[in-house]
Design an enzyme around this catalytic site. Structure first.
Site, short mmCIF file in Angstrom:
data_model
loop_
_atom_site.label_atom_id
_atom_site.label_comp_id
_atom_site.label_asym_id
_atom_site.label_seq_id
_atom_site.Cartn_x
_atom_site.Cartn_y
_atom_site.Cartn_z
N TRP A 7 -2.71 0.42 -4.30
CA TRP A 7 -2.37 -0.97 -3.98
C TRP A 7 -1.48 -1.50 -5.11
O TRP A 7 -1.88 -1.52 -6.27
CB TRP A 7 -3.63 -1.83 -3.88
CG TRP A 7 -4.32 -1.72 -2.56
CD1 TRP A 7 -4.26 -0.69 -1.68
CD2 TRP A 7 -5.19 -2.70 -1.98
NE1 TRP A 7 -5.02 -0.93 -0.59
CE2 TRP A 7 -5.62 -2.17 -0.73
CE3 TRP A 7 -5.64 -3.94 -2.37
CZ2 TRP A 7 -6.47 -2.86 0.11
CZ3 TRP A 7 -6.50 -4.63 -1.53
CH2 TRP A 7 -6.91 -4.09 -0.30
N LYS A 58 0.87 -1.19 0.00
CA LYS A 58 0.00 0.00 0.00
C LYS A 58 0.90 1.23 0.00
O LYS A 58 1.48 1.61 1.03
CB LYS A 58 -0.92 -0.02 1.22
CG LYS A 58 -1.77 -1.29 1.30
CD LYS A 58 -2.55 -1.36 2.60
CE LYS A 58 -3.33 -2.67 2.68
NZ LYS A 58 -2.46 -3.84 2.80
#
Length: 562
Positions: free
Chosen positions: A460, A455
């Site tokens: 992501w 992250k």
């Protein structure tokens, strides 16, 4: 449950239970003269195999093993292990396939937790047993498995286990009767157990019933043979596992191959030269392994020597992601590769790559992209994607969610561990911990493990995608990518790389190449790792997966001290 009308039953009618002994029985019906081979030491046909399985059941009975007792096995992949798959379970006992790559302390824990009664152990592992024997709480007998019985030297038995020693396996089988009538019992009877390690706590005891393993075999039969996902014909194909038999029953393929009375080859301890020798000599056409093993084989100098003989070899890859770089290297040698997906708790197969008629017409590069996906959802498996709030995510090929599943062969929990079992089955679905997308045509594309997704900067980033990109850099043999804390971005990716022999790569050159791809719009800027370390090897778990927990710990320490 909605109201239903049940089929009327005649009092005399009989419906046999779905038992492992039923799979064994098929092996004598059609091709009983086919062979089962162990290294270059031993071979037998299915008539002899069935006799030996029954001799084993009699040996266990003489040792005091009763239905419901647990029998542990510590062995390399062998004909003896295959005999235990059937002889232990069909007698109503529980087979504990011990992970010999765990630490002695972990092996001790699993054997005590499983309440093992009798241990069948290869002589190579006797030092482990000698070190822990005084702390075993339920074991009362040991049987030694020896390869020396096939030569001129008698097996050595360490004096340290003399009080428990019950004999050598082959000698005991030779003296036992081959007459044994395997009983009927409830198909939900516990058949096997093994232990899977997580990031925290003690290893977890996974368990399966006869019915679950029977149904898993039927699932493989449907997908592998029926749909020809990895074509496997008993009349022409030869099976050799290169996944340890302690690892989820070698993915269930020994049950399938035995039911089909296909020729089987068991390689014992994995040695690249011997694996390739057996592959050529015995005509092996189907195997399965983790990427680490395939990389070891294709990188072996012997692979180039045998490349003309590899064109019939089909290899199913699981355990970790198959990168395009490795898939291309195998394809260049003529090997057919395909990915599969599952986990210890799912017996394990839940998806296998399957190219339909339209996809088989695609260019090779496009086919390679499909072959490195996790696979298409297996028959009889229901698979969904779930977000953090427990909502289902659409199967549109883009939306990400955790894979959850239901099916007829998924473990019901963990032995004597109800809390972790409840967590596994939260909400009535088995939670895998894998983040993925699923396409409308049932292809599963793993993004990452939930704990391995990086992250960074509000985005992501998939460590698996980054490893796939690095695998295509010329000179990279293996790579591993993990996320480490970053004050500005939350986390940033860091990479370990193993170079191929003869190359002299630099971190700057690799980063420069990735930045060029960013400039061309082929990569997002977050896919350039902050740090690249060159290492002689990448840490692996006991079953050959990349050990990212250990890598995170070691890289974090290096960064703090540098």
């Amino acid at each position: 449950m909605i109201p239903t009308k049940l089929i009327p039953r005649t009092a005399e009618a009989s419906e046999p239970p779905l038992l492992i002994k039923s799979l064994l029985a098929q092996s004598l019906k059609y091709e009983p003269q086919r062979e089962i081979v162990y290294r270059d030491l031993f071979r037998m046909n299915y008539v002899e195999f069935n006799q030996r399985v029954r001799r084993l059941a009699n040996v266990l009975a003489e040792l005091g093993v009763k239905p419901g007792d647990t029998v542990a096995v510590l062995d390399w992949d062998s004909h003896r292990y295959l005999e235990c798959f059937f002889g232990v379970t069909s007698a109503g006992a529980i087979l504990h396939t011990v992970n010999v790559r765990l630490s002695p302390a972990q092996i001790l824990y699993t054997m005590n937790h499983a309440e093992d009664k009798v241990v069948l152990i290869h002589e190579d592992f006797l030092p482990i047993l000698t070190a822990i024997k005084d702390q075993l709480t339920t074991v009362d007998k040991f049987v030694v498995l020896s390869d020396k019985v096939y030569g001129e030297t008698a097996p050595d038995v360490l004096s340290g286990i003399a009080d428990y020693f019950s004999g050598e396996y082959e000698a005991l089988l030779k003296e036992a009767s081959s007459d044994y009538d395997f009983p009927d019992f409830d198909e939900n009877t516990w058949a096997t157990t093994f232990y899977t390690t997580g990031t925290t706590g003690n290893p977890k005891g996974v368990y399966f019933s006869h019915r679950q393993l029977f149904m898993h075999t039927m699932g493989l039969l449907t997908y592998i043979i029926g749909y020809e996902a990895m074509p496997f014909k008993g009349s022409t194909d030869v099976y050799m596992p290169i996944t340890p038999m302690f690892h989820v029953h070698a993915w269930g393929f020994p049950f399938l191959a035995t039911m089909m009375s296909a020729k089987q080859v068991y390689p014992g301890r994995y040695e690249p030269e011997l694996l390739l020798k057996l592959l050529i000599k015995e005509g092996v056409t189907l195997s399965h392994c983790v990427p680490t093993i395939l990389n070891m084989l294709v990188s072996s100098p012997a692979a180039q020597k045998f490349r003309d003989n590899l064109s019939r070899w089909k290899v199913l890859i699981g355990g970790s992601a198959l990168t395009k770089g490795l898939a291309q290297a195998a394809t260049d040698l003529g090997i057919t590769v395909m990915s599969g997906y599952g986990m210890s708790e799912t017996a394990p197969v839940m998806a296998v790559g399957y190219l339909n008629e339209q996809e088989q017409q695609l260019p090779k590069e496009d086919q390679l992209e499909l072959r490195t996906r996790a696979g298409r959802i297996s028959p009889f498996i229901e698979m969904r994607l779930m977000d953090d709030e427990g909502n289902f995510v659409p199967h549109d090929g883009h939306s990400l969610g955790e894979i959850v599943a239901r099916g007829p062969w998924l473990t019901q929990g963990y032995y004597n561990d109800p809390e972790r079992g409840a967590e596994l089955w939260k909400g009535g679905w088995l939670h895998t911990g894998d983040v993925a997308s699923i396409s409308p045509d049932y292809w599963v594309m793993i993004a990452d493990r939930t704990k391995d997704v990086i992250k960074t900067g509000g985005e992501w980033v998939s460590s698996l995608d980054m490893e796939n990109i690095l695998s295509q850099v010329e000179g990279v043999a293996e790579s591993a990518v993990i996320g480490l804390p970053d004050a500005r971005w939350g986390e940033r990716p860091h990479a370990l790389i193993v170079q191929k022999p003869g190359y002299n790569l630099t971190a700057e050159a690799i980063k420069s190449g990735l930045k060029d791809q960013v400039e061309r719009g082929e990569l997002h800027k977050w896919y350039v790792p902050d740090r690249i370390l060159f290492v002689p090897e990448i840490p692996k778990t006991s079953v050959g997966k990349i050990d990212k927990k250990r890598i995170r710990s070691e890289m974090k320490e290096q960064i703090l001290t540098s």
